[in-house]
Design a protein around this motif. Structure first.
Motif, PDB file in Angstrom:
ATOM      1  N   THR A 196       0.838  -1.205   0.000  1.00 47.49           N
ATOM      2  CA  THR A 196       0.000   0.000   0.000  1.00 47.49           C
ATOM      3  C   THR A 196       0.870   1.251   0.000  1.00 47.49           C
ATOM      4  O   THR A 196       0.567   2.241  -0.672  1.00 47.49           O
ATOM      5  N   SER A 197       1.989   1.198   0.732  1.00 47.27           N
ATOM      6  CA  SER A 197       2.877   2.367   0.823  1.00 47.27           C
ATOM      7  C   SER A 197       3.391   2.802  -0.544  1.00 47.27           C
ATOM      8  O   SER A 197       3.651   3.992  -0.768  1.00 47.27           O
ATOM      9  N   ASP A 198       3.562   1.840  -1.461  1.00 46.65           N
ATOM     10  CA  ASP A 198       4.147   2.169  -2.769  1.00 46.65           C
ATOM     11  C   ASP A 198       3.342   3.206  -3.542  1.00 46.65           C
ATOM     12  O   ASP A 198       3.901   3.952  -4.345  1.00 46.65           O
ATOM     13  N   GLY A 199       2.041   3.230  -3.329  1.00 42.45           N
ATOM     14  CA  GLY A 199       1.219   4.182  -4.078  1.00 42.45           C
ATOM     15  C   GLY A 199       0.990   5.489  -3.357  1.00 42.45           C
ATOM     16  O   GLY A 199       0.401   6.420  -3.905  1.00 42.45           O
ATOM     17  N   ALA A 200       1.470   5.564  -2.105  1.00 44.82           N
ATOM     18  CA  ALA A 200       1.224   6.766  -1.291  1.00 44.82           C
ATOM     19  C   ALA A 200       1.907   7.978  -1.921  1.00 44.82           C
ATOM     20  O   ALA A 200       3.015   7.880  -2.431  1.00 44.82           O
TER      21      ALA A 200
END
Length: 338
Positions: free
Chosen positions: A43-47
């Protein structure tokens, strides 16, 4: 003395930050990070990864300030170092604008970002639908670069990485002396936390190298964040929505809303679309407990539930979690340490 075995569950920005803090501060611990997904699939990758914060209702403001300041100082040091491009960390200046004047014109984090001030009337003319704004410089941290950089740092500190799905803490009970749970939305099932819920976020990456300043609507739903290689435009905040597929209606709404704030976006080429589920909770859970696993009392430190503020608070809550790990080690019976 026997090495104490520590497991960190979760390979997002909170998990890797926590694992690095523990591995670097406690060399006598053998730290293994376990997760089912790693960058670029977290999820962090798209933040968007831009640093400012909301206020959580039931956590002392002092503690929230520590989380923000520690994260900001950590990332600022990287932004000012030769590692900045590899780590994906950069300074970013811009505006947060509001349709109505907010009750709190100076949020708690305003003392830590750079040059925070109220926008002038002439600056606000750019945004005729908005009546109030704040200008400041903060940090943008791009996790698609930052997570691999953190993993490298973790391995350098002697950390090990294992890719597998953990369905229950019981699975780790016989292999580890202490468990740190950074499983985000996974904590709903992993530790049965009914307070965790998804907030669906959809964003687009566009090619618009002429854009140099971020613009964020104060409602948190419309934003434009220039980055190192592309511009992130968004977004959505759909509570309780588990859909991971791109919604064409959302894409059109994002382009229309962002185009009102920055008309030149009509000339930008869309490079990609992304959907992620923010691991939300009324308050992040950063605390410790003892759990009976396979007949043993095992200390468990929790660090999850950051919602859309994972990148903003990751290092601060990781340092907090490290403090809890140290307390657990201090309280362990002597035979566990030998």
């Amino acid at each position: 003395m026997k090495t104490l075995r520590v497991a960190v569950i979760g390979a997002g920005v909170v998990g890797f930050s926590t694992a690095v803090c523990i591995a670097e501060a406690l060399p006598l611990c053998s730290v293994t990070l376990v997760a089912d997904k790693f960058s670029p699939d977290t999820t962090s990758d798209g933040a968007a990864g831009i640093l400012f914060a909301a206020e959580f209702p039931d956590i002392s403001l002092e503690r929230q300030k520590h989380w923000f300041r520690d994260s900001f100082d950590h990332l600022m040091a990287i932004a000012c170092s030769p590692s900045a491009p590899e780590a994906g960390v950069m300074l970013s200046s811009g505006w947060q604008i509001f349709k109505e004047v907010p009750a709190n014109k100076r949020p708690f984090w305003s003392d830590y970002v750079i040059g925070f001030r109220t926008m002038t009337d002439s600056e606000l003319k750019r945004f005729p639908d908005h009546r109030f704004g704040q200008a400041f410089t903060t940090i943008k941290c791009e996790c698609s670069s930052y997570l691999p950089w953190l993993e490298k740092r973790f391995r350098t500190a002697g950390g090990r990485v294992e890719q597998r799905t953990v369905a229950s803490l019981q699975e780790l009970g016989s292999s580890f002396d202490l468990i740190v749970n950074c499983s985000g939305l996974g904590s709903k099932t992993l530790v049965g936390d009914a307070q965790v819920y998804p907030v669906r976020g959809q964003v687009l990456k566009v090619e618009a190298p002429w854009l140099q300043h971020f613009i964020r609507d104060g409602d948190g739903k419309t934003y434009i964040y220039p980055g190192m290689h592309s511009v992130t435009v968004g977004g959505t905040r759909q509570e309780g929505d588990w859909r991971l597929q791109v919604d064409q209606g959302d894409t059109e709404s994002i382009l229309e809303r962002c185009g009102r704030l920055e008309p030149s976006l009509s000339k930008a080429k869309v490079l990609g679309e992304w959907v992620g589920l923010r691991p939300s909770r009324r308050n992040p859970r950063v605390e410790r407990e003892t759990v009976l696993l396979r007949g043993r009392q095992v200390p468990v430190v929790h660090n999850y539930g950051h919602g859309g503020w994972g990148v903003t608070l990751a290092w601060g809550t990781a340092l907090d979690a490290l403090g809890l790990v140290k307390q657990c080690l201090h309280d362990m019976p002597l035979q566990a340490k030998l």
